[in-house]
Structure formats: structure tokens, C-alpha cells
Design an enzyme around this catalytic site. Structure first.
Site, PDB file in Angstrom:
ATOM      1  N   GLY A  69      58.501  19.260  57.550  1.00 35.93           N
ATOM      2  CA  GLY A  69      59.897  18.981  57.222  1.00 35.93           C
ATOM      3  C   GLY A  69      60.166  18.663  55.755  1.00 35.93           C
ATOM      4  CD  GLN A  70      55.998  17.735  54.007  1.00 36.27           C
ATOM      5  OE1 GLN A  70      56.256  18.557  54.885  1.00 36.27           O
ATOM      6  NE2 GLN A  70      54.834  17.135  53.897  1.00 36.27           N
ATOM      7  CG  ASP A  71      63.570  18.649  49.558  1.00 33.04           C
ATOM      8  OD1 ASP A  71      64.465  19.030  50.324  1.00 33.04           O
ATOM      9  OD2 ASP A  71      63.737  17.861  48.622  1.00 33.04           O
TER      10      ASP A  71
END
Ligand code: G3D
Ligand code: MG
Length: 179
Positions: A69-71
Site C-alpha cells: 500500500g505504499q505510495d
């Protein structure tokens, strides 16, 4: 299981219901997946790329993809959408600041052609923390009642203890039966 093998399996076994687990980094996605797997809390590390696991609930097979889910990884979510029956959106209920980003990501997903038939389960995670928002507050913020074109359900949970996760899975098995 390797990603290639998992893809191959899901291609040939139409018994499997494809599930993607999405949400911002640190929401608790990996912890939830491992709770499903072994009902115990394991040490997790930030997901790089994706993990795939098979979960069996009452003879219903779910192939669950835990997507980072990181940027930088969020733009890759859509490459996982094909044939997805369920989207599990994990929300860190203490993360008020980033709930707007979660909302944007949610409506982007719902508008995506490949997720037209997908049902959405929202986990309001980290309910054990005293500053957490309730499932009702999160539901209101995400304006879930406005979603008419996808079945959806919100479930309060605590991934550390596993509380609430069973009810979420139960809803999913009921949805597959209804299909
Ligand atoms: P992600 O896969 O969505 O990025 P993780 O998130 O599953 O890696 O979890 C991120 C952190 O949140 C982890 O803490 C994890 O233990 C914690 N966490 C997950 N679910 C809960 C919960 O229900 N309650 C609380 N209190 N913490 C939770 P660390 O410290 O390992 O980074
Ligand atoms: Mg993770």
C-alpha cells in the site's frame, strides 16, 4: 507460493474466489492475512510487491492477494483487478489524516471496469486502540451508503487478536453462496 504459480492456479481452478487485500501501508493488511492463515499473530514486514495465500472457509476457497500500500505501489493496484470477486479494504481506524486518501482510492477502485462485479469488505482495523474511530464513523466518512453498484459491508476488527475477522469472512462466504 510463487506469483506465477498462483496465477496459473487461479486460471485453472475456477473454484477459487479471487480476493485482493488493499489499503494504505501500515493499515494491517499483512497481519490480517496471516491471522486468516494461522490464527496467530506473526511478525510482519512491509509488503514489497505482493503475497498470495489460499484461505479455505467452509469449503469455500479464497485466493488472497496482499498488495503493498505504499505510495509508489498504489498505482500498481489495478494490475491485480482482473477476475477479482472481493476487495478487502483495510483501514487503520486511528489514521484520521489519511482517511481522505483511502476514500479517494476506494472510489477510484469502484469506478474501475475490472472491479465491476466485485464485492467490497471494509475492515475498520485497530479497534483495540483507544483513539480509534468506530466502524460507523468510518462508514460515514467513506459515505458507504452511497455505494449502490457494489455489495459492501463494514466490519470492526482487531488484527492482533483476530477479533471481527471471522465475521468478515462469514459475510464473504455468504456472498459467494448468493452468486
Ligand atoms: P500493512 O501490511 O497494511 O502495511 P501490517 O500493515 O500488517 O504490516 O501492520 C502494520 C503495523 O500495524 C504492525 O505493527 C502491526 O502489528 C500493527 N497492527 C496491525 N493490526 C493491528 C491491530 O488491530 N491493532 C494494533 N494495535 N496494531 C495492529 P509494527 O509495530 O509491527 O509495525
Ligand atoms: Mg503488508
Amino acid at each position: 507460493m510463487g506469483m506465477f504459480l498462483a496465477k496459473l492456479m487461479s486460471f485453472f481452478c475456477n473454484q477459487e474466489h479471487k480476493v485482493i487485500i488493499v489499503g494504505l501501508d501500515n493499515a494491517g493488511k499483512t497481519t490480517i492475512l496471516y491471522q486468516f492463515l494461522m490464527n496467530e499473530v506473526v511478525h510482519t514486514s512491509p509488503t514489497i510487491g505482493s503475497n498470495v495465500e489460499e484461505i479455505v472457509v467452509k469449503n469455500t476457497h479464497f485466493l488472497m492477494w496482499d498488495i503493498g500500500g505504499q505510495d509508489m505501489l498504489r498505482s500498481t493496484w489495478s494490475t491485480y483487478y482482473t477476475n477479482t470477486e472481493f476487495v478487502i479494504l483495510v483501514v487503520d481506524s486511528t489514521d484520521r489524516e489519511r482517511l481522505t486518501i483511502t476514500k479517494e482510492e476506494l472510489y477510484k477502485m469502484l469506478a474501475h471496469e475490472d472491479l465491476r462485479k466485485a464485492a467490497v469488505l471494509v475492515f475498520a482495523n485497530k479497534q483495540d486502540m483507544k483513539n480509534s474511530m468506530s466502524a460507523a464513523e468510518i462508514s460515514k466518512f467513506l459515505t458507504l451508503t452511497s455505494i449502490k453498484d457494489h455489495p459492501w459491508h463494514i466490519q470492526a476488527c482487531c488484527a492482533l487478536t483476530g477479533e471481527g475477522l471471522g465475521q468478515g469472512l462469514e459475510w464473504m462466504t455468504l456472498k459467494t453462496a448468493a452468486k
